[in-house]
Design a protein around this motif. Sequence first.
Motif, short mmCIF file in Angstrom:
data_model
loop_
_atom_site.label_atom_id
_atom_site.label_comp_id
_atom_site.label_asym_id
_atom_site.label_seq_id
_atom_site.Cartn_x
_atom_site.Cartn_y
_atom_site.Cartn_z
N MET A 1 0.82 -1.21 0.00
CA MET A 1 0.00 0.00 0.00
C MET A 1 0.86 1.26 0.00
O MET A 1 0.37 2.35 -0.29
N GLU A 2 2.13 1.09 0.27
CA GLU A 2 3.04 2.22 0.23
C GLU A 2 3.13 2.80 -1.19
O GLU A 2 3.44 3.99 -1.38
N ASP A 3 2.83 1.99 -2.19
CA ASP A 3 2.93 2.43 -3.59
C ASP A 3 1.64 3.06 -4.10
O ASP A 3 1.57 3.43 -5.28
N MET A 4 0.63 3.21 -3.25
CA MET A 4 -0.63 3.80 -3.68
C MET A 4 -0.50 5.33 -3.66
O MET A 4 -0.93 6.02 -2.75
N THR A 5 0.12 5.84 -4.71
CA THR A 5 0.45 7.26 -4.77
C THR A 5 -0.78 8.16 -4.91
O THR A 5 -0.73 9.35 -4.56
N ASN A 6 -1.88 7.62 -5.40
CA ASN A 6 -3.10 8.43 -5.55
C ASN A 6 -3.94 8.47 -4.28
O ASN A 6 -4.92 9.22 -4.21
N LEU A 7 -3.57 7.68 -3.29
CA LEU A 7 -4.34 7.63 -2.05
C LEU A 7 -4.14 8.91 -1.26
O LEU A 7 -3.05 9.18 -0.74
N ARG A 8 -5.19 9.69 -1.15
CA ARG A 8 -5.10 10.99 -0.49
C ARG A 8 -5.58 10.93 0.96
O ARG A 8 -5.04 11.58 1.83
N PHE A 9 -6.59 10.15 1.20
CA PHE A 9 -7.20 10.07 2.53
C PHE A 9 -7.29 8.60 2.94
O PHE A 9 -7.83 7.78 2.20
N VAL A 10 -6.73 8.28 4.10
CA VAL A 10 -6.84 6.92 4.62
C VAL A 10 -6.95 7.00 6.13
O VAL A 10 -6.37 7.89 6.75
N ASN A 11 -7.72 6.12 6.72
CA ASN A 11 -7.95 6.17 8.16
C ASN A 11 -7.92 4.76 8.74
O ASN A 11 -8.75 3.92 8.40
N PHE A 12 -6.94 4.52 9.61
CA PHE A 12 -6.79 3.23 10.28
C PHE A 12 -7.13 3.32 11.77
O PHE A 12 -6.78 2.43 12.54
N ARG A 13 -7.80 4.35 12.17
CA ARG A 13 -8.08 4.58 13.58
C ARG A 13 -8.89 3.42 14.18
O ARG A 13 -9.73 2.81 13.52
N ASP A 14 -8.62 3.14 15.45
CA ASP A 14 -9.37 2.13 16.22
C ASP A 14 -9.29 0.74 15.60
O ASP A 14 -10.29 0.04 15.45
N ASN A 15 -8.06 0.34 15.26
CA ASN A 15 -7.76 -1.03 14.86
C ASN A 15 -6.66 -1.57 15.77
O ASN A 15 -5.78 -0.81 16.20
N PRO A 16 -6.67 -2.86 16.09
CA PRO A 16 -5.64 -3.43 16.97
C PRO A 16 -4.34 -3.72 16.22
O PRO A 16 -3.86 -4.87 16.17
N LEU A 17 -3.74 -2.70 15.61
CA LEU A 17 -2.51 -2.87 14.85
C LEU A 17 -1.39 -3.37 15.76
O LEU A 17 -1.30 -2.99 16.93
N THR A 18 -0.53 -4.20 15.19
CA THR A 18 0.54 -4.84 15.97
C THR A 18 1.51 -3.83 16.57
O THR A 18 1.95 -3.97 17.71
N MET A 19 1.84 -2.79 15.81
CA MET A 19 2.84 -1.83 16.26
C MET A 19 2.19 -0.50 16.62
O MET A 19 1.22 -0.07 16.01
N ASP A 20 2.78 0.14 17.60
CA ASP A 20 2.39 1.50 17.94
C ASP A 20 3.33 2.46 17.23
O ASP A 20 4.54 2.41 17.42
N VAL A 21 2.76 3.32 16.42
CA VAL A 21 3.55 4.28 15.66
C VAL A 21 3.06 5.68 15.99
O VAL A 21 1.86 5.96 15.92
N THR A 22 3.99 6.53 16.35
CA THR A 22 3.65 7.92 16.67
C THR A 22 4.34 8.84 15.68
O THR A 22 5.56 8.74 15.47
N LEU A 23 3.59 9.70 15.06
CA LEU A 23 4.17 10.63 14.10
C LEU A 23 5.02 11.66 14.81
O LEU A 23 4.65 12.15 15.88
N PRO A 24 6.16 12.00 14.25
CA PRO A 24 7.01 13.03 14.86
C PRO A 24 6.33 14.38 14.80
O PRO A 24 5.58 14.68 13.85
N PRO A 25 6.55 15.22 15.79
CA PRO A 25 5.90 16.55 15.79
C PRO A 25 6.44 17.43 14.67
O PRO A 25 7.59 17.30 14.26
#
Length: 343
Positions: A269-293
């Motif tokens: 999905m990293e190659d989906m260059t046309n993807l403008r809006f995506v939302n993965f909120r409230d899923n039990p994803l394996t890793m915790d990722v925090t965006l840098p400020p």
Amino acid sequence: MVGVVVCSSVSSIKALWETRIKRGREEEEQRRTTSRGGTTGRLSVRVWEDRAVLARLKEKLQMEDGRLVLRIEQEEWKILPGCLIQFIQAQEWQIHRTGLLKIPRFISSFQNLLVLDLSRNAVAEVPKQIGTLTRLRELLLSYNRIQFVPEELSGCESLERLELAMNPNLNELPDQLRTLTRLQYLDLSMNDFSLLPDCVVAMPGLEWLDMGGNRLQRLPDDIHRMEKLHTLWLQRNELEKLPVNISRMASLDTLVLSSNRLTDIPSLMEDMTNLRFVNFRDNPLTMDVTLPPRKKVAEDDEDDREMFGREFMQMYIQEARKRSYAVLNMHCVNQIDEDSADK
């Protein structure tokens, strides 16, 4: 004397009998007259009622944007009267919150209909006659009680928009609907689908699809066949993983996956260059990722960053790749150590 008496008695009896017959005929004629009067009275009442209904319906007709629209809202019309057929020139029905129980079969007479909006009623069935409306562009039946969609709906060859949201017992669509080549917008949210119907995947012109609030457990592997789809809502389902071919949906620019059971994000999905809006909120994803400020970011920009989630997706995939490499390297090192120990 005896003969005279007999003759007199016979004459009296005959006269009495004729009198009774005459009276009986008069009574019968009176009954018939009364009956005709009653029938006429009932017919008169019925005619008067029909005229009153027609007058009410006529008040609901109005020209809007060059179309003749029948608009009824928040009035009780559980059954649409047959006299409505006198307004077959109507091009649009807007009937909301009336308690309407069914779509009348005489709907087939309204060949000029472009929009049929019966949302927020109590409609339980779509009649087969709906398929005769070849000019119909929009069919809006959300917030009803529909359990079954007839295959004849495929006859609505001009249909561009179909809304069937919030019909809680609806869980399948007939395969014949794949022939709706002009359908662009489909709303099946808040129903009881556990699978994405095959006919939906096969709809060649579909651009916007909402399947949120169902029971979807997986997506079809050939989801990339939806070549024109640019908006896909899948929130509040039971998805545990995404098919790899989702990355081949070249037109997709909006993908909502919040409140599912996803534990990972496919790296492709990293190659989906046309993807403008995506939302993965409230899923039990394996890793915790925090965006840098970010430094000196306007409040609106920060909200957009939070909402779109594309940066989060990319960072998640990159972090997952790093961890995979680390695990692979560790495995290689351990294998080398084991080989050395064996020697």
